[in-house]
Design a protein around this motif. Structure first.
Motif, PDB file in Angstrom:
ATOM      1  N   ALA A  22       0.798  -1.031  -0.281  1.00 53.18           N
ATOM      2  CA  ALA A  22       0.335  -0.087  -0.156  1.00 53.18           C
ATOM      3  C   ALA A  22       0.806   1.242   0.188  1.00 53.18           C
ATOM      4  N   THR A  23       2.241   1.270   0.686  1.00 54.53           N
ATOM      5  CA  THR A  23       2.553   2.242   0.661  1.00 54.53           C
ATOM      6  C   THR A  23       3.524   2.754  -0.684  1.00 54.53           C
ATOM      7  N   GLU A  24       3.790   1.123  -1.597  1.00 52.78           N
ATOM      8  CA  GLU A  24       4.454   1.793  -2.053  1.00 52.78           C
ATOM      9  C   GLU A  24       3.579   2.704  -3.197  1.00 52.78           C
ATOM     10  N   SER A  25       2.303   1.889  -3.645  1.00 57.14           N
ATOM     11  CA  SER A  25       1.276   2.228  -4.262  1.00 57.14           C
ATOM     12  C   SER A  25       1.302   4.153  -4.092  1.00 57.14           C
ATOM     13  N   VAL A  26       1.851   4.112  -2.585  1.00 54.19           N
ATOM     14  CA  VAL A  26       1.252   5.840  -2.564  1.00 54.19           C
ATOM     15  C   VAL A  26       2.280   6.703  -2.928  1.00 54.19           C
ATOM     16  N   TYR A  27       3.597   6.064  -2.948  1.00 57.75           N
ATOM     17  CA  TYR A  27       4.929   7.088  -3.132  1.00 57.75           C
ATOM     18  C   TYR A  27       4.545   6.480  -4.580  1.00 57.75           C
ATOM     19  N   THR A  28       4.590   5.522  -5.933  1.00 60.28           N
ATOM     20  CA  THR A  28       4.819   5.618  -6.697  1.00 60.28           C
ATOM     21  C   THR A  28       3.264   6.637  -7.779  1.00 60.28           C
ATOM     22  N   THR A  29       2.502   6.352  -6.730  1.00 54.53           N
ATOM     23  CA  THR A  29       1.788   8.171  -7.285  1.00 54.53           C
ATOM     24  C   THR A  29       2.602   9.149  -6.533  1.00 54.53           C
ATOM     25  N   GLU A  30       3.036   9.189  -5.777  1.00 57.64           N
ATOM     26  CA  GLU A  30       3.340  10.638  -4.901  1.00 57.64           C
ATOM     27  C   GLU A  30       4.832  11.124  -5.882  1.00 57.64           C
ATOM     28  N   GLN A  31       5.337   9.885  -6.265  1.00 56.84           N
ATOM     29  CA  GLN A  31       6.416  10.232  -7.575  1.00 56.84           C
ATOM     30  C   GLN A  31       6.472  10.335  -9.197  1.00 56.84           C
ATOM     31  N   ALA A  32       5.038   9.742  -8.997  1.00 54.90           N
ATOM     32  CA  ALA A  32       4.647  10.347 -10.651  1.00 54.90           C
ATOM     33  C   ALA A  32       3.994  11.948 -10.272  1.00 54.90           C
ATOM     34  N   ILE A  33       3.365  12.432  -9.896  1.00 51.18           N
ATOM     35  CA  ILE A  33       2.853  13.493  -9.098  1.00 51.18           C
ATOM     36  C   ILE A  33       3.921  15.056  -9.464  1.00 51.18           C
ATOM     37  N   SER A  34       5.355  14.296  -8.867  1.00 51.93           N
ATOM     38  CA  SER A  34       6.384  14.736  -8.859  1.00 51.93           C
ATOM     39  C   SER A  34       7.124  15.332  -9.457  1.00 51.93           C
ATOM     40  N   ALA A  35       7.160  14.178 -10.729  1.00 52.43           N
ATOM     41  CA  ALA A  35       7.773  14.519 -11.842  1.00 52.43           C
ATOM     42  C   ALA A  35       6.760  14.679 -13.157  1.00 52.43           C
ATOM     43  N   LEU A  36       5.304  15.218 -12.459  1.00 52.22           N
ATOM     44  CA  LEU A  36       5.365  16.116 -13.681  1.00 52.22           C
ATOM     45  C   LEU A  36       5.740  17.560 -14.399  1.00 52.22           C
ATOM     46  N   PRO A  37       5.512  18.004 -14.882  1.00 50.80           N
ATOM     47  CA  PRO A  37       5.789  19.693 -15.076  1.00 50.80           C
ATOM     48  C   PRO A  37       4.674  20.869 -14.298  1.00 50.80           C
ATOM     49  N   GLN A  38       5.850  21.425 -13.553  1.00 47.92           N
ATOM     50  CA  GLN A  38       5.156  22.934 -12.647  1.00 47.92           C
ATOM     51  C   GLN A  38       4.582  23.579 -13.738  1.00 47.92           C
ATOM     52  N   VAL A  39       3.152  23.817 -13.605  1.00 51.38           N
ATOM     53  CA  VAL A  39       1.940  24.657 -13.308  1.00 51.38           C
ATOM     54  C   VAL A  39       2.200  26.002 -13.129  1.00 51.38           C
ATOM     55  N   ALA A  40       1.940  27.013 -13.733  1.00 53.59           N
ATOM     56  CA  ALA A  40       1.631  28.168 -13.076  1.00 53.59           C
ATOM     57  C   ALA A  40       0.088  28.515 -12.434  1.00 53.59           C
ATOM     58  N   SER A  41       0.223  28.542 -11.358  1.00 48.99           N
ATOM     59  CA  SER A  41      -0.704  28.592 -10.329  1.00 48.99           C
ATOM     60  C   SER A  41      -2.284  29.372 -11.304  1.00 48.99           C
ATOM     61  N   THR A  64      -5.963   9.947  -7.610  1.00 46.49           N
ATOM     62  CA  THR A  64      -5.120   8.710  -6.813  1.00 46.49           C
ATOM     63  C   THR A  64      -4.473   8.263  -5.546  1.00 46.49           C
ATOM     64  N   VAL A  65      -3.670   9.399  -5.741  1.00 46.64           N
ATOM     65  CA  VAL A  65      -2.326   9.619  -4.262  1.00 46.64           C
ATOM     66  C   VAL A  65      -3.537   9.706  -2.941  1.00 46.64           C
ATOM     67  N   THR A  66      -4.661  10.358  -2.903  1.00 49.09           N
ATOM     68  CA  THR A  66      -5.185  10.750  -2.232  1.00 49.09           C
ATOM     69  C   THR A  66      -6.339   9.562  -1.853  1.00 49.09           C
ATOM     70  N   GLU A  67      -6.124   8.579  -2.396  1.00 50.72           N
ATOM     71  CA  GLU A  67      -7.230   7.408  -1.936  1.00 50.72           C
ATOM     72  C   GLU A  67      -6.046   5.771  -1.982  1.00 50.72           C
ATOM     73  N   ALA A  68      -4.591   6.232  -2.177  1.00 51.31           N
ATOM     74  CA  ALA A  68      -4.105   5.039  -1.907  1.00 51.31           C
ATOM     75  C   ALA A  68      -3.701   5.250  -0.332  1.00 51.31           C
ATOM     76  N   ARG A  69      -3.533   6.569  -0.323  1.00 49.76           N
ATOM     77  CA  ARG A  69      -3.072   7.524   0.866  1.00 49.76           C
ATOM     78  C   ARG A  69      -4.491   6.321   2.477  1.00 49.76           C
ATOM     79  N   LYS A  70      -5.462   6.886   1.580  1.00 47.17           N
ATOM     80  CA  LYS A  70      -7.204   6.203   2.745  1.00 47.17           C
ATOM     81  C   LYS A  70      -6.740   4.022   2.758  1.00 47.17           C
ATOM     82  N   GLY A 118      -8.884  12.718   7.809  1.00 54.29           N
ATOM     83  CA  GLY A 118      -9.774  12.964   6.804  1.00 54.29           C
ATOM     84  C   GLY A 118     -10.447  11.809   6.579  1.00 54.29           C
ATOM     85  N   ALA A 119      -9.457  10.780   6.341  1.00 53.53           N
ATOM     86  CA  ALA A 119     -10.280   9.705   6.293  1.00 53.53           C
ATOM     87  C   ALA A 119     -11.705   8.814   6.764  1.00 53.53           C
ATOM     88  N   GLU A 120     -12.522   7.928   5.825  1.00 51.64           N
ATOM     89  CA  GLU A 120     -13.508   7.108   6.918  1.00 51.64           C
ATOM     90  C   GLU A 120     -12.835   6.415   8.794  1.00 51.64           C
TER      91      GLU A 120
END
Lengths: 520, 502
Positions: B204-223, B236-242, B278-280
Motif C-alpha cells: 500500500a505504501t509503494e502505491s502511495v509512493y509511486t503515485t507521489e513520484q508520478a505527481i512530482s514528475a509532472l511539469p510545474q504549471v502556473a497557479s 489517486t494518491v489520496t485514495e492510496a493514502r486512504k 480526514g479519511a473514514e
C-alpha cells in the motif's frame, strides 16, 4: 418491555442484588456481580453492590469457625477499588453522590474520620439528600458519638419519615442515651405499621424492654419489672422466629440470633428474680412451678447459642450457674420440702402458743393440774390400815384391796374411800401418806412467758422461712448481652439504581451498529 | 393505467389504503406490464418509507413479492424492514430467499456480508449459499467471503487457502495479505502474521509512493492553470493514502480484538491518522477508541485527539454533528465539562439526526453537575425534537422531578401516555415513569398504583415490578414484597435470556 431502552448489564446487577439481599444466595449473586464488574469495571454501582454483598456475606456467615477473612479481604479490596474509581474523577467536579459513595467506601474500609468528612461534604452540597445523613449517623454511631448520631438520624427521618430501618437506627441511639420513652414511640410506630414483622424493631424492642426491666428491678418495682421482662421476651421470641425468614423484613443474622437467644434467656432469669421477691407465701408457693419453667426456658435459650458465637462464653457461664442452681435447689424441691417446712413450723408454733394459753388459763383445774403438776403418790399408811384389815370378811376383801391402791391426790383417795367404805369406817386425813406433800407445777409463769414468746418467734420464723430459702437465682449475675449494631442493606430502587451510562454511546451506536443491506 | 391513481398519492396516503387500492386494481385483471409497473411503484414507495416506518414497508414488500415472486430486491428490502423491527430471524429467511432469486452480484455480496456480519453471524449459511451458487458473486469476492467465513468459524487452514486463492486473483490487494496476516495471528504465528502485515503495508505504501513520484514528475504549471493528469494523480494518491490508512486501522483493529497492547495498536492507528486524517479510517479509529474506552482514560484521550484531528481535517470543520457529539461525549467521560459543553452545544446547533442526542447529552451534562435549571431547556428541546424517545422522556422527567416540578412532569407523562393509548408496552413505560415521580416525592401509595398499572399493561416490565416490591417493603408488607421480588427475579432472568444472542 423494550430492551433497547435499558443497559442490559444493569439487569444482571439488579438480579444479583435480589439474590443476595432477598434470597441470601451469596454464591450466585457473587458470580453474577463479578461477571458484570468484569464487563464494566468502572461502574461504581457494581462495585458498591459487591461491597454490600461481601458486607452481608460477613453478617450472615454461619461457619462454625466464623471464618470471614476472605470476605473481609474482598470487601476491603472492592472498597479500595471504589475509591480508586472515584479518584479518576477530578475533585473539582465531584457532586453529592460522589462524596456519598466515597463515604460508603471509606466506611467499608473502617476509615471513619475520612468517611465523616465525605458525608459532610455530600450534605453540604445537597442538604435534602437522606442517604448521606444516614451514612453520617452510622459513622457517628460507630464512634459512639451518640448526640451527633442522633442529630444525623433525626434529620434523615424528617426527610424520609417512611423509612422504618432509619427509625430503628435512631432508636438504637435513643436506647443508648436512655431515652426510652421516645425510643418506644418510634418502635411502636414501626411495629404497628409492619404488623410486628420488622426484625430490627423487634430486636430493639426486646433490648429496650430488657433495659426497662432492669431499671424497674433496680428500683425494686418488681411488678413493673415483671411486665417489662415479659414484653422483652415476647419481642425477642418473635425476632428469633425470623431465623426461618417467613414474612419478616429480613432474615436474622447468626450473631443477632445468638444475641436474641441470650437476651431472651437473660430476661427469663431476670423476670424470675423479679417475681421471686413479690407475693405472699401461698403466691410464691404457686409460683415455684412457673419459676422452674422460666429456668428451663432460659436454659433452652442459652443452650441454643453455639460454641463459636460471640456470646458463647457468657451463655456457658449462665448455663453452668443455672444447672448448679437446679441441682442444689430446684424450684420443685423448694415447693416439695422447704415451703411446707415453714408452714409446719408455723402451725406447730401456733399450736404450742394456743396450748400454753389454755394450760395457763385452766392451770387450776384437776385435769390441767394432772397434766401440768407432777404426780404425788398417796396411799393409806400401812400402820393405819393393818388394824382394819381384820374387818374384811372372807368374801369381801375391800380394805385389803384398798391398801394396795395408790392415788395421785389425797382428795382422790378420800373420795374413793368414802365411795367404797361408806359411813362404816371413817377415814382421817392423817392416815394418808404424802397427804400434805407440796406440788411443784410444771407450767410456771416464767415458763408460760417463755413458751409464748418462743411460739411467736417460731411463727415469725416459719413465715419467713421461704424468704430465707428463696431461689438462689438471685445470686446469678448474668452478663448483659451486647446487641450488635444492626446493619442492613436496603434493596435498591430503580430511581437510585439507574446509572448515568444507560444511554452512553447511543450516538455512536446509531451510526456504527450493523444495519442490514438495503436497496435505496 | 389504473396504477397511476395509486402512484400519485403514494407518499401521502396510508399504506393500508394503498394496499386496498392495489387489491381493487388487481381485480380488474391488469396486463403484465401494468403489474410490473405496479411492482416497481410499490417497491419504490416501500424503499422510501422503510427507514421511518418499517412495519408499513414490510406490508408493501410482502405485496411486491406476491406480485413478482422472483424479484430479489423485493425480498431484500422485506428482509431489511424486518431487521429494522428487530426481527432478525425472519429477516435472515427473506435474505436467504433473495439469494435464490438471482440478485445482482453487488447486492448478493451485500446480503452475504450482512448474513456473515457481526450482528447475525450466519457464517455457515453464507458458506452453504456460496457452495450452492458459486456464481452468486464475483470469483474474487467469493474467495474473500469464503476466507472470511472460514476464519470466523475458526477453520484457519481453510481460510488461509481461500485467501491465497484470492491473492492469486488480486495480487496487489493489500487487504488479502492483511487477512492472511490475521489468520496467522489467530494461529499465534506472530512472525508470519507480521510478515504478511508488513507486506500489505509495503504494498500500500509503494502505491502511495509511486503515485507521489508520478505527481512530482509532472511539469510545474502556473497557479490557476488546470492540469488534468495532476488532478487525477492527486485523487489517486489520496485514495492510496486512504487505503494505507485503512490497512493500518484494520491491522490495529485485529490486534485490539486479540487484546494486544494499546501501544502496539496505537502505533498502527497513529500512522493511519497521520497518513489520512480526514479519511473514514480516522473516524473508525476514533469510534473504536471511544466505544472501547469509556472506562479507560488513555483511550478516551486518544479518541479526543483523533476526533479533533478528523474534525479539523474536514473541509468544513465543526459541521459533522456526529463527530462533534462523540467528541463532546469523550470530553464528558473525561470530566472535561467546559470542553464537553462547548462541543455538544456546537453539535446541537446543526439540525439533523444527532441534534436531539446533543441536546439530551447537554441535559445529562448539566444534571450530572446538579445544575438542573440549566439542564431543563436542553431536555425540553430534545423532547420537542424526538418526543417518542424513551431515554429523553426519562431524562426530562428526572430533571423536572429534581427541580420539584411534579405537576409539569406528570403533565408530560399524561400527554405522552395519551399518544400511546393503543401501545401497551409504551403506555407501561410511561406509567412506570409516573410511578417514579410519585416515589421521588415520597407518595408511596400513588407510586404503587402506577407501578401496578404499568404491570397490568406490560407484566414483564421488570423495573416496575422491582420498584413495586421496593415500595411494599417500605410499607412493611414483607410477604407481598417478597412475592414481587421473586417475580422480578424471574423477569430479569427471562429478559437476560431473551437479550442473549444465540
Amino acid at each position: 418491555m423494550n430492551l433497547k431502552n435499558y443497559n442490559l448489564i444493569d439487569f444482571s446487577a439488579y438480579l444479583s442484588s435480589i439474590l443476595f439481599s432477598i434470597d441470601y444466595d451469596f454464591e450466585k449473586a457473587e458470580s453474577q456481580l463479578l461477571d458484570v464488574h468484569e464487563k464494566e469495571p468502572g461502574n461504581l454501582l457494581y462495585i458498591l453492590l459487591l461491597c454490600q454483598l461481601y458486607q452481608k456475606k460477613i453478617e450472615y456467615c454461619s461457619l462454625p469457625n466464623g471464618d470471614t477473612m476472605r470476605d473481609e479481604t474482598e470487601l476491603a479490596n472492592y472498597a479500595q477499588k471504589g475509591l480508586d474509581t472515584l479518584d479518576k474523577k477530578p475533585r473539582t467536579v465531584w457532586i453529592d453522590s460522589d462524596f456519598q459513595q466515597q463515604g460508603a467506601f471509606l466506611t467499608y474500609k473502617s476509615n471513619l474520620e475520612e468517611a465523616l468528612k465525605a458525608y459532610q461534604q455530600a450534605i453540604s452540597i445537597n442538604p435534602k439528600a437522606t442517604d448521606p445523613r444516614i451514612g453520617l449517623g452510622v459513622v457517628y454511631q460507630k464512634q459512639k458519638k451518640w448526640n451527633e448520631a442522633r442529630a444525623a438520624f433525626e434529620q434523615a427521618r424528617r426527610l424520609d419519615p417512611n423509612d422504618f430501618t432509619l427509625r430503628c437506627n435512631l432508636v438504637e441511639i435513643l436506647i443508648e442515651q436512655d431515652q426510652f420513652k421516645e425510643a418506644e414511640e418510634h418502635l411502636a410506630f414501626v411495629r404497628r405499621l409492619t404488623s410486628e414483622r420488622h426484625l430490627d424493631a423487634l430486636i430493639l424492642s426486646g433490648k429496650l424492654y430488657a433495659r426497662l426491666g432492669d431499671k424497674a428491678r433496680d428500683n425494686d418495682d418488681t411488678v413493673e419489672a415483671d411486665g417489662r421482662f415479659d414484653k422483652a421476651i415476647y419481642f425477642l421470641d418473635k425476632a428469633a422466629q425470623a431465623g426461618n425468614y417467613g414474612d419478616f423484613s429480613r432474615k436474622i443474622t447468626p450473631a443477632e440470633s445468638c444475641t436474641v437467644h441470650y437476651l431472651s434467656g437473660y430476661c427469663q432469669i431476670r423476670q424470675l428474680q423479679a417475681r421471686e421477691k413479690k407475693g405472699s407465701l401461698i403466691e410464691r408457693f404457686n409460683f415455684a412451678t412457673e419459676s422452674q419453667r422460666n429456668v428451663d426456658k432460659a436454659l433452652f435459650k442459652f443452650g441454643r447459642i453455639p460454641e463459636y458465637a460471640h456470646n458463647s462464653f457468657e451463655a456457658n457461664q449462665a448455663v453452668r450457674q443455672l444447672k448448679k442452681y437446679r441441682k442444689e435447689s430446684s424450684p420443685l424441691k423448694e415447693v416439695g420440702a422447704q415451703v411446707p417446712k415453714g408452714t409446719v413450723v408455723v402451725i406447730l408454733a401456733v399450736l404450742v402458743l394456743i396450748s400454753a394459753q389454755i394450760f395457763f388459763l385452766f392451770r387450776e383445774t384437776s385435769l390441767v393440774r394432772a397434766i401440768t403438776q407432777p404426780d404425788v403418790i398417796c396411799y393409806i399408811q400401812p400402820s393405819k390400815i393393818q388394824p382394819l384389815l381384820k374387818l374384811d370378811s372372807v368374801a369381801d376383801l375391800k380394805l385389803t384391796r384398798f391398801a394396795r391402791l395408790t392415788f395421785n391426790h389425797p382428795d382422790s383417795l378420800i373420795a374413793r374411800w368414802q365411795r367404797d367404805m361408806g359411813e362404816t369406817i371413817r377415814i382421817e386425813r392423817s392416815w394418808i401418806e404424802n397427804a400434805d406433800a407440796k406440788h411443784t407445777p410444771l407450767l410456771t409463769e416464767g415458763f408460760y412467758v417463755f413458751i409464748t414468746f418462743a411460739s411467736l418467734l417460731f411463727i415469725i420464723a416459719g413465715l419467713a422461712l421461704p424468704e430465707l430459702t428463696k431461689l438462689k437465682v438471685g445470686s446469678i449475675e448474668l452478663e448483659k448481652a451486647k446487641l450488635e449494631t444492626i446493619t442492613t442493606i436496603t434493596s435498591l430502587n430503580m430511581l437510585n439504581g439507574i446509572s448515568d451510562n444507560r444511554s452512553s454511546g447511543a450516538a455512536s451506536d446509531s451510526r456504527t451498529s450493523g444495519t442490514g443491506p438495503s436497496v435505496i | 393505467m389504473g396504477n397511476l391513481t395509486i402512484i400519485d398519492n403514494l407518499p401521502t396516503q396510508p399504506v393500508a389504503d394503498t394496499l386496498q387500492e392495489v387489491d381493487q386494481f388487481l381485480k380488474t385483471q391488469p396486463d403484465p406490464d401494468a403489474v410490473a409497473q405496479l411492482v416497481k411503484d410499490l417497491y419504490s414507495f416501500g424503499t422510501k418509507i422503510m427507514n421511518d416506518d418499517p412495519v408499513a414497508a414490510e406490508k408493501l414488500f410482502r405485496k411486491v413479492t406476491e406480485l413478482d415472486p422472483n424479484y430479489a430486491n423485493g425480498y431484500i428490502n422485506w428482509g431489511f424492514s424486518l431487521h429494522k423491527q428487530g426481527r432478525n430471524d425472519e429477516a435472515v429467511d427473506q435474505y436467504k430467499i433473495s439469494l435464490t432469486k438471482s440478485p445482482e452480484p453487488s447486492l448478493a455480496l451485500d446480503v452475504l456480508k450482512w448474513l456473515g456480519g457481526k450482528d447475525v453471524k450466519r457464517f455457515q449459511d453464507v458458506l452453504d449459499a456460496l457452495q450452492a451458487q458459486p456464481d452468486l458473486v464475483t470469483p474474487l469476492d467469493k474467495e474473500k467471503l469464503l476466507g472470511d467465513m472460514e476464519f470466523q468459524l475458526k477453520h484457519f487452514s481453510k481460510a488461509a487457502e481461500a485467501y491465497e486463492r484470492a491473492q492469486q486473483l488480486a495480487a496487489a490487494d493489500p487487504f488479502i495479505l492483511k487477512a492472511l496476516g490475521d489468520v496467522y495471528c489467530a494461529l499465534l504465528q506472530e512472525p508470519k502474521a507480521s510478515q504478511y502485515y508488513t507486506q500489505a503495508i509495503t504494498l500500500a505504501t509503494e502505491s502511495v509512493y509511486t503515485t507521489e513520484q508520478a505527481i512530482s514528475a509532472l511539469p510545474q504549471v502556473a497557479s490557476g492553470q488546470v492540469q488534468p493528469d495532476r488532478n487525477s494523480l492527486e485523487t489517486t494518491v489520496t485514495e492510496a493514502r486512504k487505503t494505507l490508512a485503512r490497512l493500518h486501522y484494520e491491522i490495529g483493529d485485529t490486534l485490539l480484538s486479540l487484546d494486544a497492547d494499546l501501544d502496539q495498536i496505537w502505533a498502527h492507528w497513529k500512522e493511519a491518522v497521520q497518513i489520512a486524517p480526514g479519511a473514514e479510517s480516522t473516524l473508525s479509529i476514533a469510534d473504536t477508541l471511544y466505544n472501547n474506552g469509556q472506562a479507560n482514560r488513555d483511550r478516551l484521550t486518544k479518541a479526543v485527539d483523533t476526533y479533533t484531528t478528523y474534525n479539523q481535517a474536514s473541509p468544513t470543520p465543526d459541521s459533522d454533528a456526529y463527530v462533534l457529539l462523540n467528541l463532546g461525549l469523550c470530553h464528558y467521560y473525561l470530566y472535561n465539562y467546559p470542553a464537553a459543553t462547548e462541543t455538544l452545544t456546537k453539535a446541537a446547533q446543526s439540525a439533523g439526526d444527532y441534534q436531539h442526542y446533543a441536546n439530551y447529552w447537554l441535559g445529562v451534562l448539566y444534571s450530572g453537575q446538579r445544575k438542573f435549571e440549566e439542564a431543563e431547556p436542553y431536555y425540553q428541546r430534545a423532547f420537542r425534537q424526538k418526543p417518542d424517545e424513551y431515554f429523553i422522556i426519562e431524562g426530562l422527567i428526572l430533571c423536572l422531578t429534581a427541580l420539584g416540578k411534579k405537576d409539569e412532569a406528570l403533565t408530560i407523562c399524561q400527554k405522552t401516555k395519551a399518544r400511546y393509548s393503543t401501545d401497551q408496552e409504551r403506555t407501561a413505560e410511561i406509567s412506570y415513569l409516573i410511578g417514579n415521580i410519585h416515589l421521588d416525592f415520597k407518595e408511596l401509595d400513588k407510586a404503587l398504583l402506577y407501578y401496578k398499572e404499568a404491570l397490568q399493561q406490560d407484566p414483564r416490565h421488570v423495573f416496575a415490578r422491582h420498584n413495586l416490591a421496593h415500595i411494599l417493603e417500605k410499607k412493611g408488607e414483607y410477604q407481598k414484597a417478597r412475592n414481587n421480588w421473586n417475580k422480578a427475579k424471574s423477569n430479569y432472568l427471562d429478559l437476560l435470556i431473551k437479550s442473549t444472542p444465540v
